[in-house]
Structure formats: C-alpha cells, structure tokens
Design an enzyme around this catalytic site. Structure first.
Site, PDB file in Angstrom:
ATOM      1  N   LYS A  23       0.821  -1.214   0.000  1.00  0.00           N
ATOM      2  CA  LYS A  23       0.000   0.000   0.000  1.00  0.00           C
ATOM      3  C   LYS A  23       0.857   1.268   0.000  1.00  0.00           C
ATOM      4  O   LYS A  23       0.590   2.202  -0.757  1.00  0.00           O
ATOM      5  CB  LYS A  23      -0.920  -0.031   1.223  1.00  0.00           C
ATOM      6  N   THR A  24       1.887   1.303   0.850  1.00  0.00           N
ATOM      7  CA  THR A  24       2.747   2.492   0.920  1.00  0.00           C
ATOM      8  C   THR A  24       3.474   2.701  -0.400  1.00  0.00           C
ATOM      9  O   THR A  24       3.641   3.835  -0.861  1.00  0.00           O
ATOM     10  CB  THR A  24       3.762   2.349   2.073  1.00  0.00           C
ATOM     11  N   ASP A  49      -3.703   7.732   3.635  1.00  0.00           N
ATOM     12  CA  ASP A  49      -3.375   6.355   3.991  1.00  0.00           C
ATOM     13  C   ASP A  49      -4.184   5.953   5.232  1.00  0.00           C
ATOM     14  O   ASP A  49      -4.599   6.802   6.014  1.00  0.00           O
ATOM     15  CB  ASP A  49      -1.877   6.258   4.279  1.00  0.00           C
ATOM     16  N   GLU A  50      -4.403   4.659   5.416  1.00  0.00           N
ATOM     17  CA  GLU A  50      -5.108   4.133   6.594  1.00  0.00           C
ATOM     18  C   GLU A  50      -6.468   4.816   6.789  1.00  0.00           C
ATOM     19  O   GLU A  50      -6.843   5.200   7.902  1.00  0.00           O
ATOM     20  CB  GLU A  50      -4.247   4.299   7.854  1.00  0.00           C
ATOM     21  N   GLN A  70      -8.713  -3.944   8.943  1.00  0.00           N
ATOM     22  CA  GLN A  70      -7.668  -3.504   9.857  1.00  0.00           C
ATOM     23  C   GLN A  70      -8.068  -2.245  10.624  1.00  0.00           C
ATOM     24  O   GLN A  70      -7.214  -1.518  11.118  1.00  0.00           O
ATOM     25  CB  GLN A  70      -6.362  -3.267   9.093  1.00  0.00           C
ATOM     26  N   ARG A  88       1.006  -9.608  10.842  1.00  0.00           N
ATOM     27  CA  ARG A  88       2.346  -9.006  11.005  1.00  0.00           C
ATOM     28  C   ARG A  88       3.433 -10.054  10.772  1.00  0.00           C
ATOM     29  O   ARG A  88       4.603  -9.706  10.561  1.00  0.00           O
ATOM     30  CB  ARG A  88       2.550  -8.434  12.415  1.00  0.00           C
TER      31      ARG A  88
END
Length: 713
Positions: free
Chosen positions: A34-35, A217-218, A248, A599
């Site tokens: 995503k980043t 983002d997020e 998330q 993670r």
C-alpha cells in the site's frame, strides 16, 4: 519515475498508481504494498505535470510519514509535496489561519497530563466530586464529542440527563480554560480545522487550490472530524485517493469510524475501486488462518489474501497451564529461533493489554533475552523532560498557565503555594494572564516584598530566554537547562539526578538533529513535533532486541516471527466486547487479532493458558472463540490431553449430567456471585456461557468448568 520502476508493480498496483483525476478507493490487504502504491502515485502525478506543491499525502504516524517522504524522494520526486500526519497538517493550517480560527498562532498543544490538570480544575470549578466524575472519564467523553464536532454550546442544548448536564458544564469550563491559556488538545487540532474549513469558504477555497490532489493512507482509521476535513479539502475538485482496509480498523475506541471507508463509494458515486489482494509478507499457512478468522466479520469488503511467497509459513497454537509457563515457553522458543539463525530484532511478542508484559519481561530477564517495550511516549512523561519542555512551552506561549505553574518553583526558588494562589487571584480579578500577573507582581499588595522580588526575578529570566525563541531549538533548550537552575538542581540529587541530566541531554541531542533537518526550523516546530509523538514513532527497528508491544501498537509493523499471547475469552476478545452483546466491539476485537496475525512473515505462535491471574485471582480460562474460527480442527485438538487435567477430566465423561440454562436464567457463581445468563455459544464439550453478574461484570465461562448453580427467581 522511469518505466523500469513501473515494472516492479503488479497489475492492480499500476492501475491505482496511474489513476489521475477523480475519487479513488484502494482496498489494500495487509502486506499488499500500500505504501509503495501511494509513493509511486505521488511520483506519477508529478511526472504527469502536477506541481509537488499541489499534492498532500496524509498518514497516521510521524514514522510512516517520514518513510513515505524518503520513498517518494528515492523515486525522483522533487521536494514540495506535503506529506504528514493529520494532526501535523492541522497544526500547520491553524497556525496559518489562526485569526480566522479564533486562536493565537503560538498556541500550545496540550498532552494527556496537561489535559488532565485542566479538566481537574474544571471539575472543581463545577463543584463536582472527582471520585464520581473522574478526569479520565470526563476527558474520554469530551474527546468523543469533539471527534463528532459537537461543541460545548450544542452539547449543552441537547443534554437531557444528570450526567450529560454535569458533563456539559465541565466541557464548557474546560474549553474556557484552554482558550484562556492559548492551548489546544489533540482533538481540538482536528475539530477546529474541520470547523474552519466548514465555516470559512475562503479558507476552504484556498486550500482546495493549494492541495489539488489529496492522498490519505489508513483511511479506515479516520474519525468523523478527519472525514470532514478530507471532504472539505477536495470539495472543489474531488481528487481524493484513499487507501485502507476495513479488516484492519482497530481504533473504534478512540473515535475511528469504519463506516468512512465502507461508505466511500456512496460518498463518491464516481469512485474507481482497486483491490490490492496479493500479499508479499506472509506465508500461505498464515494467510489462510487470517482469512478464516476475518471472514466471520460482517462489516467488511470482500477480498482474499493471495500469497506470493513460496515458503508456506509456520503456525503453532499452544496451550499452557498458566501465564508463567506461557511466558517461560515463549522465552525458550525465542532462544530456539536464535539458535537457528534468526535475529532478535525480527521477533515480536504481542498482547492485548500493557499489564500482560510484566510476566513476559520477567521470563526474558531470567533467560537473558534482550527486549524493548514499544511504549515510547514514556520518555516524554519523565519528570525532567516535562520540566524543561514546560519552560520551552512558556517561551513560545506565555499564556500556557499549566506549563508556567509547573516551572514557577522548579527548581525550588522559594515560591510557595500561598504566593501562587495570590498571583492567580490577582490575575483573575484583573482579567489578565498568569504571566502578565508575574510582570505586575509588585502591584500585588497582599504579597510580601521578598515574594514580589522572587517573582520578578523569574519573570525577567523568562523574558531573557524569550529573546532566543526564534533561534534553533537545541540552542534555546541548552541555555534554559543551564541558566534556569535545572542542571544544578539535578546535580545535587546524586545518581538519580545524573540519570535526569542524561535524559535532558538526549532531548537536546534530538533537538539538534531536528534543527539540522531544516534551516528554517524553530523551537515552535520542535515542540509541535514532540507534542504529536506516538508509541509507534519510538520503535527502534535496528535494535537487536525482541519487541514487546500491544496489538494496537503492532499496526504497520512486520516481523519474521510473531508470538500472540492470551487467546482467552475476556482477554482477546476483551471482556468489554461482551457488554450488551456488542457485535461491533466483537468484530473490532477480531480485526485486532487479524492485524496481529498478518504481522508475521514466517512464523506465527499463538498461545492460551488454562489458568490466568485476573485482578489477583487465579481463574480458570476459556479458550477464545477466535481459536475455533482460525481452524475448524481446533475443537478436536482442544479436547486432547494437552488441554485436559485430572481435576476436570471426569466432567467430560459426565457431560450429559450438566445442568441446562435458559437465557435470562438467574445463576450463582462461587467467585462472582449472582448473575443472569445472556448468551450461550455452542461449542460441543467446550460450550461457553456468558453471564452478566450483579457486580456489573460480564463474564464468558466454559460451561463444564463454571460450576454454576441455578437460582429460582
């Protein structure tokens, strides 16, 4: 950005990167790059002719913002794009448009302890009991109101019960105190920016012209205030790109609203939706467990985690007798991993609440395993750090009464409580700030001449320090430390004082590094950065230590091997998820576990205990329902000898003799007393009964071990 760079992207990633105008929703699963998509998109926009000055990218931590800046720079993007957190962007907007926002540009950002002092004062001014109306409860309620953009006047007009009426008064006075001291709390930064954009069309228009492209983002973690800010920043051009994953969303407790991302296509009917489903982080076995778990949630957008790694990944679910054995065995497994060539910095232990770290720390100490606890804001809560920061805050904002009261007799200079109260009364009677009252201390007739002289010396010292306020942060901090008497005071405290001196020097070093990052940086900029510091920003990825952290702190990180402890009802999911059959809370707990699982790159170790000490009592635990959702075979494995002990083995053989309980049935538990049955989860021999006790607690208990007795109504 050249064509070679674009070949590193998947088809769906390229689609998101190359989209230019109009709303875009990027549904990005964990480990899906995503980043990378956001930074490549920044570079692609610039390459297409968009000025960097017209791009604004927002994320949720300083560390992720810095990572995004570095990645964009590596792609050849020229400087000028604004990349920051929501709060940092709001600070910049509010300082630029302070007058229109009804504040002074040199405002202080109040941290949790500063807020607590203000709200305590507000509670006392309302003549309320702080035991019944606790500061933490008041601040939580006020924070919720601010996130919903409900100001004191509006809330007061709608208050219709005893608590709401008292809260309305506290909220009103709390805001009055903040205003008088030119202070904003974290929620004010968002609320005042949202209101400014909503109520000042000229400011909204200017910022739309400035930020022609907005990337967030997020997005699943945004609250209503952030949602409003986002909407107004693009209301003239609709060039909004949001990236996130409903699965998330784990910050509901602090105002995050999952509906923001779930309803994006409703808000923006012309939106393009791109799914990033390829996972570049975890092995297939790990992703399979994650998919099984999260599929039990209803509030989500359908997607599948597609593994790209050839290694399948290892998953282990273990049961231990109690938390001590659990911690000891984790320590031994960590040593085994190290013996196989794994690095300590590639290992993490996650837990639901901070208190669970103690027993793990003790086990690691016994096993000589180095670890770091990711709870970095603790450094800024140290006495000596708060002391010097209070001095610096007063220099940039003399109206900051909370900071001024902290330093007025720090170090000791003979200014006692009686003197302080007389200065406060003088300031109140004359409707001036506390700092201005210091300047006029010679006019306070109730003060003896000696006290007047001491106050004058303090005021003059602060004025001298203020002459350097536009200079470098490190220079000002070092001068204040030496000339205020703080350094000498700590020297007199022996070993403890030496630790304090070293900590302050560490802060000055941090200020020096900050100064070097920009020729235009000021003390105000440095204080702003510190005020927005978060736990995640403190994590040292290079330290050769095992990372211990809560599941919430783990968001955005990744490790080769992950341990998740305490998979028991009442812990994960947390017991509050059982209150009032709150399905939203339960789904958030499931998402939190999902975040922890994803993670892990290669190894995932999940554990639960038969017994755990809760509030000083060793109680029988109930395996988390999430374990059954991970794997349908768990029920069979939990019936094995690993989970059983002699004390309870006969209960399974007599399962048919266990009493039946109806919903609403009054029952008695030998430890928790009377309660009523709220829910029954049929898991065969491991069925769970949920009871709301008269104490107000709601407990999930394994029926075969609960030893409940029926009570006739």
């Amino acid at each position: 950005m050249n064509d070679t760079a674009m070949t590193k992207l998947t088809r769906s990633q390229r689609e998101a990167v190359q989209h230019k105008d109009g709303p875009l929703l990027v549904l990005a699963g964990p480990g899906s790059g995503k980043t990378r998509v956001i930074t490549y998109r920044i570079a692609a926009l610039i390459e297409s002719g968009v000025r960097p000055y017209n791009i604004c990218a927002i994320t949720f931590t300083n560390k992720s913002a810095e990572e995004m800046r570095q990645r964009a720079f590596s792609l050849g993007s020229s400087a000028g794009a604004h990349i920051s957190t929501f709060h940092s962007l709001c600070v910049r907007i509010l300082r630029q448009y302070a007058q229109k926002a009804g504040i002074k540009p040199g405002f202080s950002v109040y941290d949790e302890s500063d807020q607590a002092k203000c709200v305590k004062e507000a509670i006392r001014m309302c003549e309320l009991d702080t035991a019944s109306f606790t500061p933490s409860r008041m601040l939580d309620a006020i924070s919720t109101l601010k996130n919903k953009l409900v100001d004191p006047a509006l809330f007061k007009s709608e208050a219709d019960d005893f608590f709401s009426n008292k809260l309305a008064k506290v909220y009103e006075i709390y805001q009055k105190l903040l205003s008088e001291r030119n202070g904003l709390d974290f929620d004010d930064l968002l609320m005042k920016t949202a209101v400014l954009l909503r109520d000042c069309p000229e400011v909204c228009n200017e910022l739309n012209q400035r930020f022609r492209y907005l990337l967030i983002d997020e997005y699943q973690d945004t609250n209503h205030a952030q949602y409003t800010i986002s909407k107004y920043l693009v209301c003239h051009h609709n060039n909004i790109c949001v990236a996130g994953d409903p699965d998330q969303s784990i910050y509901r407790w602090r105002g995050a609203d999952i509906r923001n991302i779930l309803a994006f296509e409703k808000d923006w009917p012309a939106a393009t939706v791109v799914k990033l489903e390829e996972n570049f982080r975890s092995g297939a076995n790990i992703l399979k467990k994650a998919d099984n778990l999260i599929a039990c949630n209803k509030n989500r957008k359908e997607k599948t985690l597609i593994p790209t790694k050839s290694e399948p990944g290892y998953v282990d679910v273990s049961c231990y007798s109690d938390e001590a054995e659990e911690a000891q065995m984790i320590g031994e497994k960590v040593k085994e991993l190290v013996a196989k060539g794994h690095s300590l910095k590639d290992i993490a232990v996650f837990y639901r609440v901070n208190a669970m770290s103690r027993i793990i720390e003790e086990a690691f100490f016994r096993n000589n395993i180095k670890y770091q606890i990711v709870r970095g804001v603790e450094f800024y809560r140290r006495r000596e750090i708060k002391d010097i920061l209070a001095y610096l805050k007063v220099l940039v904002n003399p109206d900051d009464e909370v900071s001024l009261l902290r330093i007025i007799n720090t170090p000791a200079r003979g200014i006692g409580k009686v003197t302080v109260e007389k200065v406060k009364s003088f300031a109140s009677d004359n409707r001036i700030s506390f700092f201005e009252a210091l300047r006029k201390s010679g006019q306070i007739k109730t003060l003896p001449s000696g006290a007047q002289a001491k106050l004058a010396v303090l005021h003059n010292m602060l004025l001298q320090f203020q002459k350097d306020v536009s200079g470098k942060a490190a220079t000002v901090a070092e001068r204040v430390f030496k000339e205020s008497g703080l350094e000498q005071s700590y020297h007199s405290e022996g070993a403890e004082g030496q630790d304090a001196i070293e900590n302050v020097n560490e802060l000055i070093n941090a200020a020096s590094k900050f100064d070097q990052q920009s020729a235009d940086s000021t003390l105000l900029d440095f204080l702003q950065q510190i005020s927005l510091f978060s736990d995640a920003d403190s994590y040292d990825t290079l330290s050769e230590c095992v990372a211990l952290m809560t599941l919430h702190a783990a968001k955005g990180l990744e490790f080769e091997n992950v341990f998740i402890v305490g998979l028991e009802e009442g812990i994960l999911p947390h017991e509050r998820a059982n209150y009032n059959d709150n399905e939203d809370e339960l789904e958030e707990e499931r998402r939190l576990f999902f975040v922890g699982i994803t993670r892990a790159k290669a190894g995932l170790y999940i554990s639960y205990a038969k017994y755990r000490t809760i509030h000083g009592q060793m109680l029988r635990s109930v395996p988390s329902q999430f374990l059954y959702e991970l794997d349908s075979d768990f029920e069979k494995s939990s019936e094995s000898s690993e989970f059983q002990d002699e004390e309870f083995s006969d209960l399974q053989d007599e399962q048919e003799e266990m009493p039946e309980f109806e919903l609403g049935q009054l029952v008695r538990h030998e430890s928790f007393g009377l309660g009523r049955v709220k829910k029954f989860v049929d898991m065969g021999a491991n069925s769970i009964i949920q009871i709301q006790f008269n104490t107000g607690q709601t407990k999930s208990l394994m029926l075969k071990y609960a030893n409940l007795s029926r009570v006739d109504n």
